[in-house]
Design an enzyme around this catalytic site. Structure first.
Site, PDB file in Angstrom:
ATOM      1  N   ARG A  18      -5.223  -8.712   1.951  1.00  0.00           N
ATOM      2  CA  ARG A  18      -5.019 -10.093   1.522  1.00  0.00           C
ATOM      3  C   ARG A  18      -5.808 -11.017   2.438  1.00  0.00           C
ATOM      4  O   ARG A  18      -6.016 -10.712   3.620  1.00  0.00           O
ATOM      5  CB  ARG A  18      -3.530 -10.471   1.610  1.00  0.00           C
TER       6      ARG A  18
ATOM      7  N   HIS B 216     -12.019 -10.286  -5.345  1.00  0.00           N
ATOM      8  CA  HIS B 216     -10.692  -9.663  -5.527  1.00  0.00           C
ATOM      9  C   HIS B 216     -10.726  -8.669  -6.699  1.00  0.00           C
ATOM     10  O   HIS B 216      -9.990  -8.801  -7.675  1.00  0.00           O
ATOM     11  CB  HIS B 216      -9.615 -10.737  -5.765  1.00  0.00           C
TER      12      HIS B 216
HETATM   13  P1  NDP Z   1       2.276   0.281   0.132  1.00  0.00           P
HETATM   14  O1  NDP Z   1       3.520  -0.523   0.232  1.00  0.00           O
HETATM   15  O2  NDP Z   1       2.303   1.550  -0.634  1.00  0.00           O
HETATM   16  O3  NDP Z   1       1.768   0.661   1.602  1.00  0.00           O
HETATM   17  C1  NDP Z   1       1.780  -0.235   2.654  1.00  0.00           C
HETATM   18  C2  NDP Z   1       1.370   0.504   3.914  1.00  0.00           C
HETATM   19  O4  NDP Z   1       1.268  -0.450   4.986  1.00  0.00           O
HETATM   20  C3  NDP Z   1       2.402   1.550   4.343  1.00  0.00           C
HETATM   21  O5  NDP Z   1       1.761   2.677   4.890  1.00  0.00           O
HETATM   22  C4  NDP Z   1       3.178   0.817   5.434  1.00  0.00           C
HETATM   23  O6  NDP Z   1       3.775   1.674   6.390  1.00  0.00           O
HETATM   24  C5  NDP Z   1       2.072   0.001   6.078  1.00  0.00           C
HETATM   25  N1  NDP Z   1       2.606  -1.149   6.796  1.00  0.00           N
HETATM   26  C6  NDP Z   1       3.272  -2.217   6.327  1.00  0.00           C
HETATM   27  N2  NDP Z   1       3.612  -3.050   7.302  1.00  0.00           N
HETATM   28  C7  NDP Z   1       3.161  -2.486   8.448  1.00  0.00           C
HETATM   29  C8  NDP Z   1       3.226  -2.852   9.820  1.00  0.00           C
HETATM   30  N3  NDP Z   1       3.829  -3.977  10.209  1.00  0.00           N
HETATM   31  N4  NDP Z   1       2.678  -2.015  10.726  1.00  0.00           N
HETATM   32  C9  NDP Z   1       2.066  -0.876  10.346  1.00  0.00           C
HETATM   33  N5  NDP Z   1       1.972  -0.478   9.057  1.00  0.00           N
HETATM   34  C10 NDP Z   1       2.515  -1.271   8.123  1.00  0.00           C
HETATM   35  O7  NDP Z   1       1.161  -0.707  -0.412  1.00  0.00           O
HETATM   36  P2  NDP Z   1      -0.123  -0.348  -1.288  1.00  0.00           P
HETATM   37  O8  NDP Z   1      -0.872   0.728  -0.592  1.00  0.00           O
HETATM   38  O9  NDP Z   1       0.246  -0.123  -2.704  1.00  0.00           O
HETATM   39  O10 NDP Z   1      -0.918  -1.742  -1.224  1.00  0.00           O
HETATM   40  C11 NDP Z   1      -1.320  -2.281   0.006  1.00  0.00           C
HETATM   41  C12 NDP Z   1      -1.850  -3.696  -0.194  1.00  0.00           C
HETATM   42  O11 NDP Z   1      -3.129  -3.660  -0.820  1.00  0.00           O
HETATM   43  C13 NDP Z   1      -1.039  -4.594  -1.133  1.00  0.00           C
HETATM   44  O12 NDP Z   1       0.111  -5.112  -0.480  1.00  0.00           O
HETATM   45  C14 NDP Z   1      -2.047  -5.666  -1.484  1.00  0.00           C
HETATM   46  O13 NDP Z   1      -1.993  -6.709  -0.536  1.00  0.00           O
HETATM   47  C15 NDP Z   1      -3.381  -4.956  -1.371  1.00  0.00           C
HETATM   48  N6  NDP Z   1      -4.020  -4.780  -2.687  1.00  0.00           N
HETATM   49  C16 NDP Z   1      -5.264  -5.324  -2.876  1.00  0.00           C
HETATM   50  C17 NDP Z   1      -5.905  -5.149  -4.076  1.00  0.00           C
HETATM   51  C18 NDP Z   1      -7.280  -5.648  -4.266  1.00  0.00           C
HETATM   52  O14 NDP Z   1      -7.799  -5.599  -5.388  1.00  0.00           O
HETATM   53  N7  NDP Z   1      -7.938  -6.134  -3.235  1.00  0.00           N
HETATM   54  C19 NDP Z   1      -5.286  -4.416  -5.174  1.00  0.00           C
HETATM   55  C20 NDP Z   1      -4.008  -3.877  -4.860  1.00  0.00           C
HETATM   56  C21 NDP Z   1      -3.394  -4.070  -3.651  1.00  0.00           C
HETATM   57  P3  NDP Z   1       4.913   2.751   5.966  1.00  0.00           P
HETATM   58  O15 NDP Z   1       4.167   3.794   5.109  1.00  0.00           O
HETATM   59  O16 NDP Z   1       5.385   3.304   7.230  1.00  0.00           O
HETATM   60  O17 NDP Z   1       5.913   1.990   5.154  1.00  0.00           O
HETATM   61  C1  OXD Z   2      -2.556  -6.468  -6.129  1.00  0.00           C
HETATM   62  C2  OXD Z   2      -3.808  -7.113  -6.169  1.00  0.00           C
HETATM   63  O1  OXD Z   2      -1.747  -6.702  -5.247  1.00  0.00           O
HETATM   64  O2  OXD Z   2      -4.424  -7.173  -7.225  1.00  0.00           O
HETATM   65  O3  OXD Z   2      -2.322  -5.650  -7.032  1.00  0.00           O
HETATM   66  O4  OXD Z   2      -4.273  -7.584  -5.136  1.00  0.00           O
END
Ligand code: NDP
Ligand code: OXD
Length: 309
Positions: free
Chosen positions: A224, A272
């Site tokens: 983000r 994005h």
């Molecule tokens: P998930 O919830 O599956 O995974 C999040 C990961 O981040 C987990 O491994 C989690 O740890 C880790 N995490 C969260 N907070 C912390 C912290 N404080 N310290 C260390 N690790 C942390 O999310 P997704 O993989 O599905 O998506 C990730 C992000 O990608 C979304 O939130 C979104 O912002 C972004 N995104 C962007 C898109 C784009 O087109 N650019 C499209 C889709 C998503 P743990 O496994 O231990 O819980």
């Molecule tokens: C999502 C994104 O969070 O599009 O799915 O960024």
């Protein structure tokens, strides 16, 4: 059952065929013309207007149109008793894996440098190391980060990932918790951000992080815009601490036309698109969660509003 739809990124006509095909028994209404708010049991949302979810007194489920849910948790009037389900969609995961592989390979193979040389007609051979000597780190090993890390490991990269809880992924060194962040950063020549935007991760791509990376590291932000401290990136690029940045997400989207990132020679901007939601595959995932709601089953992709993802 009646569901309401609201979105700042896409139109209801784009979604209606997908939603109706996946959930034929559900009547969908597009905001603001949702009729009696008391009839709405499910909301399908992207950046719902603040207070809108709270105005639906019989709401039972909130379905995010994206993987990230910061757009929902930002609502100060969010009805916190209603379960929120983030989007987990294999189609989207594959898109993100493709995007991350593409951008990591570009940086690894020095493509930005060759582009700059070409524009000045310079023939200078730069030899990147083999993948096994390139250390790549992914912030976030969830649905998207884990898949990207495993795919890059399969290409031979020296992979590591950072998450809150330890992981056991093939070919990926696991670093977990705040105390492991420094050692994770110290080995990340290319850093990919795929953590969710939470109070704990806002601004994580800032000076403190950049200073801990090996000199000349590349940074890819597909998480983000709020993860990045824009002025710190510009300073780190100017000093040479960061060599290249690939940015898919921004604090303000669309990125304003006069923003310095557009013309920066060491920044690649994508709008994005790393993993765009596909209404048809997303609607299938949503239908699964609706079935769980009706059956009273647990939701595997339930959001914890207290943790922020
Ligand atoms: P998930 O919830 O599956 O995974 C999040 C990961 O981040 C987990 O491994 C989690 O740890 C880790 N995490 C969260 N907070 C912390 C912290 N404080 N310290 C260390 N690790 C942390 O999310 P997704 O993989 O599905 O998506 C990730 C992000 O990608 C979304 O939130 C979104 O912002 C972004 N995104 C962007 C898109 C784009 O087109 N650019 C499209 C889709 C998503 P743990 O496994 O231990 O819980
Ligand atoms: C999502 C994104 O969070 O599009 O799915 O960024």
């Amino acid at each position: 059952m009646i569901a309401a739809f609201t979105s700042t990124w896409d139109s209801f006509p784009n979604w209606a065929p997908a939603l109706r095909r996946a959930m034929p028994g559900v009547e969908f209404r597009a905001a603001p013309a949702i009729g009696d708010p008391a009839e709405i049991e499910v909301a399908v949302v992207w950046w719902p207007p603040p207070g809108w979810l709270a105005s639906l007194p019989n709401l039972r489920l909130i379905l995010s149109q994206g993987a990230g849910v910061d757009h929902i948790l930002a609502d100060p009037l969010l009805p916190r008793h209603v379960p929120i389900i983030r989007l987990v969609d294999p189609y989207m995961t594959r898109s993100m894996v493709e995007y991350v592989i593409f951008q990591v390979l570009r940086l690894h193979l020095k493509e930005p440098e060759f582009r700059r040389q070409q524009s000045r007609h310079i023939w200078r051979e730069l030899t990147p190391p083999n993948a096994e000597h390139r250390r790549v780190g992914i912030l976030g090993l969830g649905e998207l980060g884990a898949a990207a890390a495993v795919a890059l490991a399969a290409l031979g990269f020296d992979m590591a990932g950072w998450s809150r809880s330890p992981k056991n992924l093939p070919g990926v060194a696991s670093f977990s918790g705040a105390e492991a962040l420094d050692s994770f950063l110290a080995r990340s020549e290319i850093l990919v951000c795929l953590v969710p935007l939470t109070a704990a991760t806002r601004g994580i791509l800032g000076r403190a992080t950049f200073d801990r990376l090996p000199r000349g590291a590349g940074v890819i932000n597909a998480g983000r815009g709020g993860h990045l401290v824009e002025a710190d990136l510009l300073a780190a690029l100017a000093s040479g601490q960061i060599s290249e940045a690939v940015l898919d997400v921004f604090e303000t989207e669309p990125l304003p036309a006069d923003h310095p990132f557009w013309d920066h020679p060491q920044i690649v901007v994508t709008p994005h698109v790393a993993a765009r939601t596909n209404p048809f595959t997303a609607a299938e995932a949503m239908a699964g969660n609706l079935r769980r709601l009706v059956a009273g089953e647990e939701f595997p992709d339930l959001v914890d509003p207290d943790v922020g993802y």
